[in-house]
Design an enzyme around this catalytic site. Sequence first.
Site, PDB file in Angstrom:
ATOM      1  N   ASP A  98       0.894  -0.585   0.196  1.00  0.00           N
ATOM      2  CA  ASP A  98      -0.180   0.103  -0.537  1.00  0.00           C
ATOM      3  C   ASP A  98       0.509   1.029  -0.129  1.00  0.00           C
ATOM      4  O   ASP A  98       2.284   1.038   0.728  1.00  0.00           O
ATOM      5  CB  ASP A  98      -0.401   0.096   1.342  1.00  0.00           C
ATOM      6  CG  ASP A  98      -1.802   0.375   0.908  1.00  0.00           C
ATOM      7  OD1 ASP A  98      -2.994   1.432   0.149  1.00  0.00           O
ATOM      8  OD2 ASP A  98      -3.030  -0.609   0.978  1.00  0.00           O
ATOM      9  N   ASP A 199      -3.030   4.511  -2.679  1.00  0.00           N
ATOM     10  CA  ASP A 199      -4.202   5.134  -1.877  1.00  0.00           C
ATOM     11  C   ASP A 199      -4.538   6.714  -1.969  1.00  0.00           C
ATOM     12  O   ASP A 199      -4.366   7.242  -2.121  1.00  0.00           O
ATOM     13  CB  ASP A 199      -3.637   5.018  -0.444  1.00  0.00           C
ATOM     14  CG  ASP A 199      -5.021   5.273   0.717  1.00  0.00           C
ATOM     15  OD1 ASP A 199      -5.928   4.688   1.150  1.00  0.00           O
ATOM     16  OD2 ASP A 199      -4.714   6.002   1.270  1.00  0.00           O
ATOM     17  N   GLU A 255      -6.733   3.313  -6.109  1.00  0.00           N
ATOM     18  CA  GLU A 255      -7.973   3.184  -5.048  1.00  0.00           C
ATOM     19  C   GLU A 255      -8.193   4.248  -5.861  1.00  0.00           C
ATOM     20  O   GLU A 255      -7.935   5.578  -5.615  1.00  0.00           O
ATOM     21  CB  GLU A 255      -7.610   2.548  -3.737  1.00  0.00           C
ATOM     22  CG  GLU A 255      -9.066   3.189  -3.207  1.00  0.00           C
ATOM     23  CD  GLU A 255      -9.159   4.297  -1.741  1.00  0.00           C
ATOM     24  OE1 GLU A 255     -10.205   3.224  -0.867  1.00  0.00           O
ATOM     25  OE2 GLU A 255      -8.428   4.302  -2.000  1.00  0.00           O
ATOM     26  N   HIS A 328     -10.876  -3.998   3.021  1.00  0.00           N
ATOM     27  CA  HIS A 328     -11.139  -3.202   4.874  1.00  0.00           C
ATOM     28  C   HIS A 328     -12.225  -1.867   4.500  1.00  0.00           C
ATOM     29  O   HIS A 328     -11.687  -1.719   6.081  1.00  0.00           O
ATOM     30  CB  HIS A 328      -9.293  -3.079   4.875  1.00  0.00           C
ATOM     31  CG  HIS A 328      -8.918  -1.880   4.518  1.00  0.00           C
ATOM     32  ND1 HIS A 328      -8.398  -2.123   2.797  1.00  0.00           N
ATOM     33  CD2 HIS A 328      -8.874  -0.322   4.704  1.00  0.00           C
ATOM     34  CE1 HIS A 328      -8.005  -1.138   2.149  1.00  0.00           C
ATOM     35  NE2 HIS A 328      -8.162   0.181   2.845  1.00  0.00           N
ATOM     36  N   ASP A 329     -12.201  -1.581   3.502  1.00  0.00           N
ATOM     37  CA  ASP A 329     -13.455  -0.089   3.710  1.00  0.00           C
ATOM     38  C   ASP A 329     -14.770  -0.495   4.147  1.00  0.00           C
ATOM     39  O   ASP A 329     -15.217  -0.375   3.565  1.00  0.00           O
ATOM     40  CB  ASP A 329     -12.903   0.004   2.727  1.00  0.00           C
ATOM     41  CG  ASP A 329     -10.947   1.616   3.023  1.00  0.00           C
ATOM     42  OD1 ASP A 329     -11.299   1.484   3.747  1.00  0.00           O
ATOM     43  OD2 ASP A 329     -11.092   1.411   2.264  1.00  0.00           O
TER      44      ASP A 329
HETATM   45  C1  GLC Z   1      -8.290   4.516   1.528  1.00  0.00           C
HETATM   46  C2  GLC Z   1      -7.854   3.530   2.180  1.00  0.00           C
HETATM   47  C3  GLC Z   1      -8.767   4.275   3.828  1.00  0.00           C
HETATM   48  C4  GLC Z   1      -8.038   4.998   4.382  1.00  0.00           C
HETATM   49  C5  GLC Z   1      -8.740   6.066   3.284  1.00  0.00           C
HETATM   50  C6  GLC Z   1      -7.583   7.319   4.090  1.00  0.00           C
HETATM   51  O1  GLC Z   1      -9.928   4.879   1.309  1.00  0.00           O
HETATM   52  O2  GLC Z   1      -8.678   2.573   1.835  1.00  0.00           O
HETATM   53  O3  GLC Z   1      -9.016   2.545   4.445  1.00  0.00           O
HETATM   54  O4  GLC Z   1      -8.968   6.008   5.870  1.00  0.00           O
HETATM   55  O5  GLC Z   1      -7.565   5.994   2.471  1.00  0.00           O
HETATM   56  O6  GLC Z   1      -6.056   6.730   4.076  1.00  0.00           O
END
Ligand code: GLC
Length: 562
Positions: A98, A199, A255, A328-329
Amino acid sequence: MERKWWKEGVAYQIYVRSFKDSNNDGIGDLRGIIEKLDYIKSLGVDMIYLNPINKSPNDDNGYDISDFEDIMTEFGSLADFDELLSGIHNRNMKLIMDMVINHSSDEHPWFIEAKKAKDNKYRDYYLWSKGKGENPPNNWGSFFGGSAWELDKNTGEYYLHIFSKKQPDFNWSNKNLREDMKKMIKYWIEKGVDGFRMDAINHLAKDMDFPDGEMKEGALYGDFIPYVQNLPEVHDYLKELRKDVFTGDQVVIGETGGINYENAHVYTGLDNKELDFTFHFDMHSVGKGEKPWERVEIDLIKDIKEKMTGWATREENEGWCPIFYSNHDTTRTVSRLGDDKEYHALSAKMLATLQLTHKGTPFIYYGDEIGMTNAADFQLEDYRDISVSYGYREYVLSGLVSHENYVKGLNLTSRDNSRTPMQWNDRKNAGFSDVNPWIRVNSNYNSINVEKEEKDQNSILNYYKKLTLLRKEELALVYGSFKEIDEDNKSVYSYERSLGGKKILVVCNFFGRDAEINLSDEVVDSGYKLKLDNYGVYNKGSIKLQERLVKLRPYEARIYIN
Ligand code: GLC
Ligand code: CA
């Protein structure tokens, strides 16, 4: 179609904090993963994607980084990292890390410096603005709740944080910041990391005039999305990274919230080569009612088929895509898209069938391979996610939502549902740790765990292994064309994959009731034989597909091959 390791492989995502605790402090760690590498390999997995492992005060579980070139103390050391990486490579797997470069922790030395004075060397690494009288610069609310601005008393200006206030956003228009970021990413590439999940990457650029967002009905803050997401400069930054940093065979995954199969090509189109593919949010809210504590039945055509087929049938030059339901989200796959009670195993296997035979790179989220479920009995105090405390203040303490409904909503939608410790066995703390874990173990670990499923030939776990093996044997599942069949069927998702003369037919009943599908003569005449199914039909190889009308039992899934 260009052949690539990251198209042909199956990925496994690990939320490190919750996977395996090797030193009994209640927190999963790198040595815990090292212990379990043979297990991971046994799944038929080719690459491992780790959630952030860098040094962090853990306001947002590692997504708030205070040292990009070191390892989180609780997770281990750089020496552990090197050992993990060689353990992965020795087993012929790859590592995807990540990369959180939209923001840092407020405890990062750059931010500590930036706060010291307006003319500090690092001031401009972040985004600052004067308030409007006693108020923040504008009406933007952060993703986790509350204003997106936080006052720095020392210098009298506000800094922007689109996530928590401990995650100040970087100013990517600053060249020095970009150079420092590139150096940092190269450091991990030189260590041998094979790919990156970038991310919140489509947030790198912001509208630096900071205009107020539109106030939508019922909203507490203005809509800031048009000013912080998918701005044109993001493309410049990504092209620069590709040109200066990602020059090898690394896979670069973004992402990208707000991006779907119709517009993802702006990032993944083969002519710009910014990202190889993007994680989207298509499946995150499926089944969610109007209020977080309400649920509605899945609309198979609208919620699943249109989206998944949409991704799978993009033009080749628009880029590649992942196949995933959970991370994880969001919440657990079988709880959101299947039935985690009466048809637990059948629905989990049906979803696995779809995932491992669809077009794209499958990302299995840790625990999905044993059918881990939402933590439906969590009470408020069991939750750990930073957004829960923000939300509680904003909705319950302000009187907008009752405590009871709020918790019910969390039971169905909280990200913590998919962050509970991996269920290794039926002993204390599910074999995750000898001490109480940082987040409670799901109470169903007695019946859902690795040890039990390894012994059971018909388990979800062993079904996954058959699927990953099949995907290795049949290149048609990777590079084959994708054609949906019986599109209007509201209960069954079915499609054909073909490459050369090889054809594969997949049919998945998405509900806990009988269903049927009408096949064309052409499909029936393809010479299909049953290869794998989730009810465990005996003597599969000799069962030929001969009828146009195929009847399916609840959640039945079948794979036929010609
Ligand atoms: C992304 C991650 C998430 C995090 C956010 C802030 O969306 O997947 O878990 O809280 O970024 O970094
Ligand atoms: Ca530990």
